[in-house]
Enzyme design. Structure first.
Site, PDB file in Angstrom:
ATOM      1  N   GLU A 269       0.647  -1.220   0.175  1.00 43.30           N
ATOM      2  CA  GLU A 269       0.027  -0.051  -0.019  1.00 43.30           C
ATOM      3  C   GLU A 269       0.901   1.324   0.025  1.00 43.30           C
ATOM      4  OE1 GLU A 269      -4.102  -1.585   2.085  1.00 43.30           O
ATOM      5  OE2 GLU A 269      -2.573  -0.801   3.375  1.00 43.30           O
ATOM      6  N   ASP A 343      -8.329  -9.418   3.247  1.00 47.17           N
ATOM      7  CA  ASP A 343      -8.023  -8.302   4.296  1.00 47.17           C
ATOM      8  C   ASP A 343      -8.969  -8.492   5.255  1.00 47.17           C
ATOM      9  OD1 ASP A 343      -6.880  -6.041   5.559  1.00 47.17           O
ATOM     10  OD2 ASP A 343      -8.196  -4.604   4.078  1.00 47.17           O
ATOM     11  N   GLU A 371     -13.400  -3.306  10.835  1.00 47.29           N
ATOM     12  CA  GLU A 371     -13.178  -2.393   9.909  1.00 47.29           C
ATOM     13  C   GLU A 371     -14.308  -3.016   8.797  1.00 47.29           C
ATOM     14  OE1 GLU A 371      -9.804  -1.587   6.186  1.00 47.29           O
ATOM     15  OE2 GLU A 371      -9.227  -2.568   8.095  1.00 47.29           O
TER      16      GLU A 371
END
Length: 679
Positions: A269, A343, A371
């Protein structure tokens, strides 16, 4: 003894004391240290007078040595609790090979008292994972990335001078569930975290945590030698770079003698890393490992290498990069692997690296913060998710589980660990809501002992949090055990994943197809078209199944033997594909969306039934959150079905209500300033 729930804003977590009703316990301490004083104080204020007398002493104490208690197998943190004779009287003895072990034993004794268990039958307990860590994704400006409980707990501006009493309460809560390490800054690290002023700030936290057996660690930015040291390169093979890191490690250890080491996110990332210089992950990790090794430190090198290097299938990338490096890492390096290959989705198959790197210690990384499971407002107890992954069979050896790989038993590794991305913030109740505390609790308990069941953990958490009224415990446990599956049902049933909206990851966005890189788009993951839905990871597709052990791969390669919960993760199937029992894929998909909504409605009814038994503060907040969850579960269900129906042109099964709005309405929704998403 039944202890009714009293007014509580959630601050006390699972440390609610009962001594106020029954007096103060008699506790005798052999020896003196800050840790032993903490253990004694916790028992005196947390146990009732009818629980004592209690003796705290090391196993080698002269008054205890005659009992010949063998604590050698418990390591430095395990404990032995028994009813025995000491000094001619019957006592509850809490003993261990270290003061920290005694502290863990004291908290175990309190846990049994608070849950109404027989304190004399706790027995002997050693930790299965050597490192039991929280990873704080806290930025230096106070924003917590993917955090939904307010600003960071760490006030970097006033540290090291102001040592907020809440830092002590944080340490207490963690020690009570066996956590022994904390990474205090975000994996997307800033180099300034390694400067002298911030080292001093971290040292102040370490001083607070030390008596509780908790070490501090730092996320290290790989390019720090360039940003701080003025070097022209951060190439790990460059002697000047290695020398800079050695000097930096020496500086940190002068301030924090028991500093744990570094956590590194590299070449992921946009973060810098060794591959920027043509070096390998092992080159980078080993260079840092050499810097901390003289001090007994470790390096945790994350395997989350999310970059645009494997366009075929993002799920294959970590295995592709790390499997060839097996056996090439230094002895004080752990490779930290997420529980699944993408993820932290509400459900993922276990990561194929578990079992594929036998010569390398692998550390589990779970996400405690939700998340992808509804942020702070959706009730989603993650104990079943953690348990599901830890109990998964790798297929490498008969009966070998992921837990056996991670705790070192499978390959005999000395290093072992489990990390959880923390859900803690400055909110008064720590985690943004009472039930979110259960995920922090469950992580700690499973990191200590992965053989515990998520149900048993839910029960003991409920009893400590709300009081051990059996009606409360049974109802709350029932809600918790159904909750995570409900979120899976209304967000991504049958193995669908990564269907959330862009950036903030809040709400549904299965239609998103306009982001710069293919693997950023939800359409990349579900691949729905007129003919079917799902990601083909068999030989006719990406062949990601080949990354698993042969027996597991064979099972996953055939839709008939793939677990239904993972079906569309591994297979692209027609909408009218027949499932066991005779229903079509489309009918079952709709049924699961409906089931998810119905489960949330049932949880609301269960919680409503507890109103007379729960304090008003926590009952009201949870009731409000459940109302949000019910509304948003329908939103997820309706938006998703509207989109699937726009593709497959199929009607809903009889009895399933249509979406409330048309697809254009759902696509038009926008949510600026969603929490947990740094702007």
């Amino acid at each position: 003894m039944t202890v009714p729930a009293q007014a509580d804003d959630g601050y006390r977590l699972w440390l609610r004391n009962i001594a106020a009703q029954t007096g103060t316990a008699q506790v005798e301490v052999h020896g003196d240290s800050a840790t032993l004083r903490i253990a004694a104080d916790e028992l005196r204020t947390g146990l009732g007078a009818n629980a004592g007398p209690v003796v705290l002493a090391r196993a080698n104490d002269p008054s205890i040595a005659a009992l010949r208690i063998d604590v050698a197998g418990l390591g430095t943190e395990g404990y032995d609790i028994r009813t025995t004779q000491v000094g001619g009287r019957s006592v509850i003895l809490v003993t261990a090979g270290s003061d920290i072990g005694i502290l863990h034993g004291a908290y175990a004794l309190l846990r049994h008292a608070r849950t109404g268990s027989d304190m004399a039958r706790i027995g002997v307990r050693g930790a299965r994972f050597g490192l039991r860590m929280l990873n704080h994704w806290d930025n230096l400006d106070g924003v917590v990335e993917r955090g939904y409980a307010g600003q960071s707990l760490w006030d970097w501006w006033t540290l090291p001078d102001v040592r907020d009493p809440r830092y002590v309460d944080y340490a207490r809560a963690n020690a009570a569930i066996g956590i022994n390490g904390t990474v205090v800054n975000n994996v997307n690290a800033k180099a300034i975290s390694l400067t002298a002023p911030y080292i001093a700030k971290t040292a102040a936290l370490a001083d607070v945590f030390r008596p509780y057996g908790i070490k501090v660690y730092l996320s290290a930015r790989f390019s720090a030698p360039v940003e701080l040291g003025g070097l022209k390169t951060a190439d790990p093979r460059d002697p000047a770079v290695a020398a800079w890191w050695k000097a930096k490690a020496d500086e940190i250890y002068r301030a924090i003698p028991d500093f744990g080491g570094f956590l590194v996110k590299a070449n992921s990332e946009g973060q810098p890393g060794p591959r920027d210089y043509g070096a390998s992950h092992a080159d980078g990790a080993n260079m840092l490992a050499a810097a901390v090794a003289p001090h007994g430190g470790i390096v945790m090198w994350r395997a989350f290498v999310y970059a645009d290097t494997d366009p075929e299938d993002r799920a294959k990338q970590a295995y592709t990069e790390f499997r060839p490096l097996d056996g090439k890492f230094a002895d004080n390096v752990l490779v930290q692997v997420k529980n699944g290959a993408i993820d932290f989705q509400p459900r993922e198959p276990f990561h194929p690296l578990f079992g594929a790197m036998p010569r390398t210690p692998l550390m589990m990384e779970f996400q405690i913060t939700k998340e992808y499971l509804g942020f702070a407002t959706h009730l989603a107890y993650l104990g079943p998710l953690f348990e599901e992954v830890l109990d998964a069979r790798t297929g490498v050896r008969a009966g070998e589980t992921v837990a056996a790989v991670v705790d070192g038993r499978a390959q005999g590794h000395a290093l072992s660990g489990m990390a959880g991305v923390a859900n803690i913030g400055r909110d008064r109740d720590w985690s943004g809501g009472t039930f979110n505390q259960a995920n922090w609790y469950a992580f700690g308990r499973l990191a200590w002992d992965p053989t515990l069941s998520s149900e048993a953990i839910a029960r003991e958490w409920a009893a400590q949090t709300f009081g051990n009224d059996p009606v409360i415990v049974e109802t709350v446990t029932r809600m918790m055990l159904r909750s995570r599956e409900a979120v899976v049902d209304y967000t991504g049933p049958l193995g669908l994943a990564h269907l959330m909206a862009t950036g903030h990851h809040y709400g549904p966005g299965p239609w998103v197809d306009d982001l710069q890189r293919p693997e950023w788009n939800p359409v990349y993951y579900h691949r729905a078209d007129r003919n079917g839905i799902g990601f083909d990871r068999t030989r006719t597709g990406s062949n990601a199944v080949a990354q698993y052990a042969p027996g597991v791969a064979r099972k996953l390669a055939d839709p008939k033997t793939t677990p239904l919960e993972q079906l569309l993760w591994f297979h692209h199937l027609p909408w009218d594909y027949r499932l066991p029992g005779g229903s079509t894929l489309w009918v079952e998909l709709v049924r699961r969306y409906d089931r998810g909504v119905a489960t949330v409605d049932a949880m609301r009814r269960d919680w409503a039934s507890l109103k007379p038994r729960i304090d008003e503060e926590r009952w009201t907040k949870t009731d409000s959150f459940l109302a949000i969850q019910a509304r948003e579960a329908r939103w997820w269900r309706d938006a998703s079905l509207a989109y699937w129906m726009s593709i497959n042109r199929l009607p809903l099964p009889a009895g399933s209500p249509p979406p409330e709005h048309d697809l254009a309405w759902y696509k038009a929704q926008r949510f600026p300033f969603a929490p947990g998403n740094p702007q």
